[in-house]
Scaffold this motif. Structure first.
Motif, PDB file in Angstrom:
ATOM      1  N   GLY A 119       0.827  -1.200   0.000  1.00  0.00           N
ATOM      2  CA  GLY A 119       0.000   0.000   0.000  1.00  0.00           C
ATOM      3  C   GLY A 119       0.854   1.239   0.000  1.00  0.00           C
ATOM      4  O   GLY A 119       2.070   1.190  -0.224  1.00  0.00           O
ATOM      5  N   ILE A 120       0.229   2.368   0.277  1.00  0.00           N
ATOM      6  CA  ILE A 120       0.886   3.673   0.198  1.00  0.00           C
ATOM      7  C   ILE A 120       1.151   4.204   1.604  1.00  0.00           C
ATOM      8  O   ILE A 120       0.330   4.057   2.509  1.00  0.00           O
ATOM      9  CB  ILE A 120       0.011   4.665  -0.599  1.00  0.00           C
ATOM     10  CG1 ILE A 120      -0.121   4.192  -2.052  1.00  0.00           C
ATOM     11  CG2 ILE A 120       0.584   6.085  -0.525  1.00  0.00           C
ATOM     12  CD1 ILE A 120      -1.098   5.008  -2.869  1.00  0.00           C
ATOM     13  N   ILE A 121       2.319   4.835   1.753  1.00  0.00           N
ATOM     14  CA  ILE A 121       2.663   5.563   2.979  1.00  0.00           C
ATOM     15  C   ILE A 121       2.737   7.038   2.630  1.00  0.00           C
ATOM     16  O   ILE A 121       3.393   7.418   1.651  1.00  0.00           O
ATOM     17  CB  ILE A 121       3.995   5.080   3.571  1.00  0.00           C
ATOM     18  CG1 ILE A 121       3.830   3.671   4.151  1.00  0.00           C
ATOM     19  CG2 ILE A 121       4.491   6.024   4.651  1.00  0.00           C
ATOM     20  CD1 ILE A 121       5.092   3.142   4.794  1.00  0.00           C
ATOM     21  N   ALA A 122       2.056   7.868   3.418  1.00  0.00           N
ATOM     22  CA  ALA A 122       2.007   9.311   3.156  1.00  0.00           C
ATOM     23  C   ALA A 122       2.698  10.073   4.281  1.00  0.00           C
ATOM     24  O   ALA A 122       2.654   9.667   5.449  1.00  0.00           O
ATOM     25  CB  ALA A 122       0.561   9.770   3.026  1.00  0.00           C
ATOM     26  N   PHE A 123       3.330  11.187   3.892  1.00  0.00           N
ATOM     27  CA  PHE A 123       4.027  12.025   4.859  1.00  0.00           C
ATOM     28  C   PHE A 123       3.501  13.448   4.773  1.00  0.00           C
ATOM     29  O   PHE A 123       3.002  13.890   3.720  1.00  0.00           O
ATOM     30  CB  PHE A 123       5.540  12.021   4.601  1.00  0.00           C
ATOM     31  CG  PHE A 123       6.186  10.680   4.812  1.00  0.00           C
ATOM     32  CD1 PHE A 123       6.633  10.301   6.062  1.00  0.00           C
ATOM     33  CD2 PHE A 123       6.330   9.797   3.741  1.00  0.00           C
ATOM     34  CE1 PHE A 123       7.229   9.065   6.250  1.00  0.00           C
ATOM     35  CE2 PHE A 123       6.927   8.570   3.928  1.00  0.00           C
ATOM     36  CZ  PHE A 123       7.376   8.189   5.186  1.00  0.00           C
TER      37      PHE A 123
ATOM     38  N   ARG B 142       6.874  14.298   8.669  1.00  0.00           N
ATOM     39  CA  ARG B 142       6.358  13.304   9.594  1.00  0.00           C
ATOM     40  C   ARG B 142       5.302  12.432   8.922  1.00  0.00           C
ATOM     41  O   ARG B 142       4.755  12.782   7.865  1.00  0.00           O
ATOM     42  CB  ARG B 142       5.739  13.984  10.823  1.00  0.00           C
ATOM     43  CG  ARG B 142       6.693  14.883  11.587  1.00  0.00           C
ATOM     44  CD  ARG B 142       7.825  14.120  12.239  1.00  0.00           C
ATOM     45  NE  ARG B 142       7.323  13.167  13.230  1.00  0.00           N
ATOM     46  CZ  ARG B 142       8.092  12.352  13.934  1.00  0.00           C
ATOM     47  NH1 ARG B 142       9.397  12.358  13.734  1.00  0.00           N
ATOM     48  NH2 ARG B 142       7.567  11.529  14.812  1.00  0.00           N
ATOM     49  N   LEU B 143       5.006  11.287   9.517  1.00  0.00           N
ATOM     50  CA  LEU B 143       3.984  10.399   8.976  1.00  0.00           C
ATOM     51  C   LEU B 143       2.635  11.104   9.006  1.00  0.00           C
ATOM     52  O   LEU B 143       2.242  11.671  10.028  1.00  0.00           O
ATOM     53  CB  LEU B 143       3.934   9.110   9.804  1.00  0.00           C
ATOM     54  CG  LEU B 143       3.240   7.916   9.146  1.00  0.00           C
ATOM     55  CD1 LEU B 143       4.056   7.408   7.963  1.00  0.00           C
ATOM     56  CD2 LEU B 143       3.054   6.793  10.163  1.00  0.00           C
ATOM     57  N   ASP B 144       1.924  11.079   7.875  1.00  0.00           N
ATOM     58  CA  ASP B 144       0.635  11.774   7.771  1.00  0.00           C
ATOM     59  C   ASP B 144      -0.495  10.779   8.062  1.00  0.00           C
ATOM     60  O   ASP B 144      -1.001  10.095   7.163  1.00  0.00           O
ATOM     61  CB  ASP B 144       0.482  12.377   6.373  1.00  0.00           C
ATOM     62  CG  ASP B 144      -0.648  13.395   6.292  1.00  0.00           C
ATOM     63  OD1 ASP B 144      -1.540  13.342   7.161  1.00  0.00           O
ATOM     64  OD2 ASP B 144      -0.652  14.213   5.355  1.00  0.00           O
ATOM     65  N   VAL B 145      -0.859  10.683   9.311  1.00  0.00           N
ATOM     66  CA  VAL B 145      -1.879   9.703   9.730  1.00  0.00           C
ATOM     67  C   VAL B 145      -3.235  10.004   9.093  1.00  0.00           C
ATOM     68  O   VAL B 145      -3.887   9.097   8.541  1.00  0.00           O
ATOM     69  CB  VAL B 145      -1.972   9.655  11.270  1.00  0.00           C
ATOM     70  CG1 VAL B 145      -3.112   8.743  11.705  1.00  0.00           C
ATOM     71  CG2 VAL B 145      -0.650   9.187  11.861  1.00  0.00           C
ATOM     72  N   PRO B 146      -3.741  11.235   9.124  1.00  0.00           N
ATOM     73  CA  PRO B 146      -5.051  11.494   8.491  1.00  0.00           C
ATOM     74  C   PRO B 146      -5.070  11.155   7.003  1.00  0.00           C
ATOM     75  O   PRO B 146      -6.066  10.640   6.493  1.00  0.00           O
ATOM     76  CB  PRO B 146      -5.260  12.999   8.728  1.00  0.00           C
ATOM     77  CG  PRO B 146      -4.439  13.311   9.941  1.00  0.00           C
ATOM     78  CD  PRO B 146      -3.237  12.442   9.822  1.00  0.00           C
ATOM     79  N   ALA B 147      -3.966  11.461   6.291  1.00  0.00           N
ATOM     80  CA  ALA B 147      -3.932  11.162   4.862  1.00  0.00           C
ATOM     81  C   ALA B 147      -4.003   9.669   4.618  1.00  0.00           C
ATOM     82  O   ALA B 147      -4.689   9.206   3.691  1.00  0.00           O
ATOM     83  CB  ALA B 147      -2.656  11.749   4.239  1.00  0.00           C
ATOM     84  N   MET B 148      -3.322   8.875   5.437  1.00  0.00           N
ATOM     85  CA  MET B 148      -3.366   7.424   5.263  1.00  0.00           C
ATOM     86  C   MET B 148      -4.731   6.865   5.633  1.00  0.00           C
ATOM     87  O   MET B 148      -5.230   5.929   5.002  1.00  0.00           O
ATOM     88  CB  MET B 148      -2.256   6.770   6.101  1.00  0.00           C
ATOM     89  CG  MET B 148      -0.852   7.080   5.581  1.00  0.00           C
ATOM     90  SD  MET B 148       0.462   6.255   6.499  1.00  0.00           S
ATOM     91  CE  MET B 148       0.128   4.525   6.139  1.00  0.00           C
ATOM     92  N   GLN B 149      -5.368   7.469   6.621  1.00  0.00           N
ATOM     93  CA  GLN B 149      -6.718   7.032   6.970  1.00  0.00           C
ATOM     94  C   GLN B 149      -7.689   7.344   5.831  1.00  0.00           C
ATOM     95  O   GLN B 149      -8.600   6.564   5.554  1.00  0.00           O
ATOM     96  CB  GLN B 149      -7.159   7.706   8.271  1.00  0.00           C
ATOM     97  CG  GLN B 149      -6.403   7.207   9.505  1.00  0.00           C
ATOM     98  CD  GLN B 149      -6.729   8.004  10.750  1.00  0.00           C
ATOM     99  OE1 GLN B 149      -7.169   9.161  10.669  1.00  0.00           O
ATOM    100  NE2 GLN B 149      -6.517   7.397  11.909  1.00  0.00           N
TER     101      GLN B 149
ATOM    102  N   LEU C 229      -6.878   7.389   2.687  1.00  0.00           N
ATOM    103  CA  LEU C 229      -6.605   6.451   1.593  1.00  0.00           C
ATOM    104  C   LEU C 229      -7.320   5.119   1.787  1.00  0.00           C
ATOM    105  O   LEU C 229      -7.574   4.392   0.815  1.00  0.00           O
ATOM    106  CB  LEU C 229      -5.093   6.209   1.485  1.00  0.00           C
ATOM    107  CG  LEU C 229      -4.257   7.357   0.906  1.00  0.00           C
ATOM    108  CD1 LEU C 229      -2.769   7.084   1.098  1.00  0.00           C
ATOM    109  CD2 LEU C 229      -4.566   7.538  -0.587  1.00  0.00           C
ATOM    110  N   GLY C 230      -7.623   4.789   3.022  1.00  0.00           N
ATOM    111  CA  GLY C 230      -8.354   3.547   3.299  1.00  0.00           C
ATOM    112  C   GLY C 230      -7.582   2.313   2.875  1.00  0.00           C
ATOM    113  O   GLY C 230      -6.432   2.116   3.260  1.00  0.00           O
TER     114      GLY C 230
END
Length: 484
Positions: free
Chosen positions: A276-280, A285-292, A294-295
């Protein structure tokens, strides 16, 4: 007759001082006995009933022995980790047998803590008495009861074999270079339709990469994670990263090395476990809302609760997107949680070299027992050479309302009496019980200067009582001469 009573009083004085001498002798003989409590002969008068006009009748004296059981001795340092002293109130609970104890078997109480591991692995003191405690169950819990001696067991450290712990948590501290050039495979994957040799986790993945044949997609960066399984065997997971053409996003794959360590379901190939994709964020820093947001397209749709669940080797065929350990490994199921956003690091994307600062895991390989330690709360702990620490049991201490009324028995131990009151079992350091001092022994409470002084006074008192007898004898002899 008054002279007769004086004679008998002198005899009682001899008997009483003889008893006092015996107590002093017992103390001196045990001056170096671990945990010994001194005794003392105390005197009380005996008074005969007096009849008016008939003269005085001497009653004499009677000796009673007083035990100073509650008096604590000094704790002295030793070199053995199984030597135990009690700092404060309480007694070790001990038995004469190590195994097969019945409710009717004798339980004794002692402060003599010179315990050693016997040939069967039990902790036994120099008097041959076995130390009792509450065993720790498989879940690390204690089943205690302050009034039930039957819940205690002889503490055995010889049954502790090697141990291992499966990895359950992984913390990644790594940086991905933000200025990394986007590969041709990643650009092709972004094209519509996808271009030739485009990155695809199902058909052209990083897990398929083979440097010799050139098949698959070469990752921009890869790190490996050592994982311990349920038997302490070492497994390896790899996390591969490929820079996406979308700013602050990377393709990521997690796979097992070698791939035949796992059996995977539909949608996973070449040992893949997740992709899958990891967003920053823009500050790296790790972008938790963006990854959430992305589903299912994200590596973990909730990075704060990221985990991989491996099925057991004997599990059935895994479903789509699922996996289990290979049949030949014969290991148990396992869930590994990933900490990707740790405050002290985590995954970051800064414009510096892609590097792994640290990979922290909590699992351990198989290890052998190296040491037994006992802390001040009485916990008996096994320490293994792989770093695992496991509690075995907790030493129980017994307290009494009147410990000085206990009855002494052989082996520097005591037995419950009606005068001592009922025992209460307590954990060390709680409810008025003292703390355990490991590598310490309680010294005898005998003070030689006091005992030698007592010897002198007792000898003089004995001599004085003998003078009563000789004087009364002389008076009787004078009385007998009157007739002549």
């Amino acid at each position: 007759m008054s002279i007769n009573s004086a004679l008998l009083a002198g005899v009682s004085g001899l008997a009483a001082n003889s008893a006092a001498l015996s107590a002093i002798s017992q103390n001196i003989a045990n001056v170096n006995t671990i945990g010994y409590k001194r005794t003392q002969g105390e005197f009380q008068t005996m008074v005969n009933a007096q009849s008016f006009g008939t003269g005085y009748s001497a009653g004499g004296v009677m000796a009673a022995t007083r035990n100073f059981i509650s008096q604590a001795g000094q704790l002295q340092r030793t070199n053995s980790s199984t030597d135990l002293g009690i700092s404060g109130s309480g007694f070790f609970v001990v038995t004469e047998r190590s195994e097969g104890l019945e409710p009717t078997d004798t339980r004794l109480f002692t402060r003599a803590g010179a315990f050693r591991v016997d040939q069967m692995g039990y902790l036994k003191n120099t008097a041959g008495l076995y130390l009792q405690g509450w065993p720790v169950d498989s879940e690390g819990n204690l089943n205690t009861d302050p009034s039930d001696l039957n819940r205690l067991r002889s503490i055995n450290v010889g049954t502790v074999g090697g141990t291992a712990e499966a990895t359950t948590r992984v913390q990644l501290n790594a940086n991905l270079r933000s200025s990394q050039a986007v590969s041709a495979e990643a650009l092709a994957a972004a094209a519509i339709p996808p271009g030739a040799n485009a990155y695809d986790p199902a058909t052209n993945s990083m897990a398929m990469w083979d440097a010799e044949t050139g098949t698959g997609v070469r990752p921009d960066f890869e790190l490996t994670i050592p994982v311990s399984d349920s038997k302490g065997g070492q497994r390896t997971l790899a996390v591969s990263f490929l820079k996406s053409d979308v700013p602050n996003q990377w393709y990521a794959e997690i796979r097992a090395i070698p791939e035949d360590d796992v059996v995977t379901g539909a949608g996973l190939t070449n040992g893949q476990l997740r992709s899958g994709i990891i967003a920053f964020t823009q500050d790296g820093r790790l972008d938790v809302p963006a990854m959430q947001a992305l589903g299912a397209d994200a590596l973990f749709d909730d990075p704060q609760n990221a985990s991989l669940t491996f099925g057991a080797s004997n599990g059935g065929a895994p479903g789509a997107g699922e996996f289990r350990w290979a049949d030949g490994l014969g290991i148990d199921n396992q869930t590994v949680s990933f900490d990707l956003n740790a405050s002290a690091g985590g995954l970051t994307q800064y414009d510096s070299a892609s590097v792994v600062q640290a990979t922290l895991t909590n699992g351990t390989a198989f290890g052998n027992l190296t040491e037994i330690q006992i802390d001040d709360e009485g916990y008996v702990t096994a320490i293994f050479d792989n770093g695992v620490v496991r509690r075995i049991a907790q030493v129980a201490l017994a307290t009494f309302p009147s410990p000085d009324s206990l009855t002494a028995v052989n082996g520097n131990a005591y037995r419950v009496t009606q005068g001592s009151g009922t025992f209460n079992l307590k954990a060390p350091g709680s409810g008025g019980a003292g703390f355990i001092g490991a590598s310490q022994l309680e010294a005898s409470t005998v003070d030689l200067s006091t005992e030698f002084t007592g010897l002198i006074t007792t000898q003089r008192a004995y001599s004085a009582s003998s003078k009563i007898i000789t004087t009364a004898d002389e008076m009787l002899e004078e009385l007998l001469r009157i007739k002549r």
